[in-house]
Write an enzyme that holds these catalytic residues in place. Structure first.
Site, mmCIF file in Angstrom:
data_model
loop_
_atom_site.group_PDB
_atom_site.id
_atom_site.type_symbol
_atom_site.label_atom_id
_atom_site.label_comp_id
_atom_site.label_asym_id
_atom_site.label_seq_id
_atom_site.Cartn_x
_atom_site.Cartn_y
_atom_site.Cartn_z
ATOM 1 N N HIS A 72 0.842 -1.206 0.000
ATOM 2 C CA HIS A 72 0.000 0.000 0.000
ATOM 3 C C HIS A 72 0.871 1.249 0.000
ATOM 4 C CE1 HIS A 72 -3.397 2.656 0.727
ATOM 5 N NE2 HIS A 72 -2.646 3.263 1.627
ATOM 6 N N HIS A 74 1.199 5.472 -2.047
ATOM 7 C CA HIS A 74 0.640 6.515 -2.915
ATOM 8 C C HIS A 74 1.850 7.091 -3.657
ATOM 9 C CE1 HIS A 74 -3.302 6.846 -0.639
ATOM 10 N NE2 HIS A 74 -2.544 6.276 0.280
ATOM 11 N N GLU A 148 -8.532 5.447 -7.335
ATOM 12 C CA GLU A 148 -9.219 5.925 -6.132
ATOM 13 C C GLU A 148 -10.448 6.754 -6.486
ATOM 14 O OE1 GLU A 148 -7.398 7.093 -2.018
ATOM 15 O OE2 GLU A 148 -7.145 8.793 -3.372
ATOM 16 N N HIS A 187 -12.301 5.251 -1.596
ATOM 17 C CA HIS A 187 -11.319 5.855 -0.690
ATOM 18 C C HIS A 187 -11.456 5.401 0.766
ATOM 19 C CE1 HIS A 187 -10.002 9.634 1.652
ATOM 20 N NE2 HIS A 187 -8.908 9.006 1.305
ATOM 21 N N HIS A 214 -9.288 2.240 2.534
ATOM 22 C CA HIS A 214 -8.721 2.703 3.807
ATOM 23 C C HIS A 214 -9.815 2.593 4.873
ATOM 24 C CE1 HIS A 214 -6.265 5.154 0.898
ATOM 25 N NE2 HIS A 214 -5.308 5.012 1.790
ATOM 26 N N GLU A 217 -8.349 4.101 10.195
ATOM 27 C CA GLU A 217 -6.966 4.570 10.355
ATOM 28 C C GLU A 217 -6.816 5.333 11.676
ATOM 29 O OE1 GLU A 217 -5.580 7.090 7.194
ATOM 30 O OE2 GLU A 217 -3.519 7.158 7.978
ATOM 31 N N ASP A 328 2.602 3.258 2.955
ATOM 32 C CA ASP A 328 1.827 4.469 2.715
ATOM 33 C C ASP A 328 2.719 5.437 1.928
ATOM 34 O OD1 ASP A 328 -0.669 5.639 2.818
ATOM 35 O OD2 ASP A 328 -0.814 5.578 4.983
HETATM 36 ZN ZN LIG Z 1 -3.103 5.273 2.049
#
Ligand SMILES: [Zn+2]
Length: 388
Positions: A72, A74, A148, A187, A214, A217, A328
């Protein structure tokens, strides 16, 4: 007198604290016998010493394993400067303040870095069509690129879904054997309306499209589903949301409602999306995740840097949930190196068997992003990059 050089053809026993060969649970300590650049045996060092009494022995490093998977990230944020800040400061002070850094150039830089690190596969969240086009064309990227989608207004769900489906169908025609796959990422359960979440997850499940969402979190996400308010709701841009959170999720928040229970009752877990983070969950959530057959991706350094809490790894492992590791973005994770994630996890979870952590970074990751695992076994070529 001439120095006696070691015979390059004689076998060498390389030892380490943790060995994961790609099959089974691994060894701690572990050893690999290498002769003429080829793996002759892997296993427990004591057993290998008995079988290869003439092998020269050398400690190779802490871990020997196939290249890990960054399950995972970005990549389009790879030009951001890293900053550790509490979540509700990090969003405006890092994500929004540096938003000019986001895009194709950053994504290319991130992909270059993954190649440099020898990463075994990637699960990347792709925010813009331009980034999807650029990453899908790369020859050196393996794994899944999850497009996304956001949209908290239920009345806009059908239109957003149609647009996303059209894009996804176009990209899927560009998939190549051995290249990255196209996936979908609704998302979060609070930024995607109930109607859009259902449309997207039903479509993905029907088409066999891999998904990442996600979930849980920050502790404020749990509060939002319980009360309909709290810091996550107070810090939103009001123009981007319906007047109440109940409208986003299509039901009233209640004390026993959690993001995981909401997704499960909506049917959104039927396509077995990988659930990202899962830090702030209840024992019931962990049971639901296991029953749904969903994998979980944890990003330990990011969670720590943003003060989100600690992923309850032992409880997920006890429930039989497949766990993978991701960094991340570099903006919260600091680097794209999953080996650093494993090293941090070893300090964060001293009670966990380190073999479990290494297995998650390799096999758990491949299972999430759909890539084949490189096995360390007799007859395979030995590479120094197997030493982490
Ligand atoms: Zn993320």
């Amino acid at each position: 007198m001439t120095a006696q050089l070691p015979d390059p053809h004689s076998p060498e026993l390389l030892t380490c604290d943790v060995l994961f060969s790609g099959v089974g649970g691994g060894y701690a300590p572990g050893g690999v016998v290498v002769a003429d650049g080829v793996i002759a045996a892997v296993g427990d060092p004591e057993a290998l010493r008995a079988r290869y009494p003439h092998a020269r022995e050398r400690r190779a490093g802490a871990i020997i394993a196939p290249p890990p998977v960054n399950a995972h990230t970005h990549l389009d944020m790879s030009a951001y400067a890293f900053q550790a800040l509490p979540y509700f400061r990090w969003i405006p002070e890092v994500v929004i303040a540096q938003r000019a850094q986001r895009g194709v150039a950053g994504a290319e830089r991130g992909a270059d870095e993954l190649t440099r690190l020898g990463t075994g596969g990637v699960g990347d969240i792709v925010w813009s069509p331009e980034v999807m086009d650029a990453l899908l064309a790369r020859e050196d990227l393996r794994g899944t690129l999850y497009f996304e989608v956001l949209g908290p207004f239920p009345e806009k769900a059908d239109e957003l879904f149609r647009a996303a489906r059209e894009r996804l169908e176009g990209w899927r025609r560009k998939e190549r054997p051995g290249g990255p796959r196209v996936g979908l990422s609704p998302h979060t359960p609070y930024t995607v309306s109930h109607r859009l979440m259902r449309l997207l997850t039903e479509y993905a499940a029907g088409e066999g499209l891999p998904m990442q969402i996600h979930v849980a979190e920050h502790p404020a996400e749990l509060e939002l589903f319980r009360t309909g308010g709290g810091p996550l709701w107070e810090n939103r841009l009001p123009a981007l949301y319906p007047p109440t959170f109940a409208e986003v999720i299509g039901r009233a928040p209640e004390p026993d409602l959690t993001p995981v229970r909401y997704l499960d009752e909506l049917g959104a877990l039927a396509g077995r999306p990988a659930l990202i983070h899962m830090v702030n969950v209840t024992p019931e959530d962990i049971g639901r995740t296991a029953r749904a057959g969903c994998s979980v991706v944890t990003c330990p350094r990011s969670n720590r840097h943003l003060s989100c809490g600690t992923f309850p790894w032992a409880a997920f492992a006890a429930a039989g949930v497949e766990v993978a590791l991701g960094t991340d973005s570099v903006a919260s994770g600091e680097s794209l190196d999953v080996r650093a994630e494993v090293a941090f996890a070893r300090t964060l979870y001293p009670e966990l068997d380190p073999r479990l952590l290494v297995r998650a970074a390799v096999k758990g990751g491949h299972r999430v992003v759909g890539t084949p695992i490189q096995l360390l076994r007799r007859g395979e070529a030995w590479h120094t990059h197997y030493v982490w």
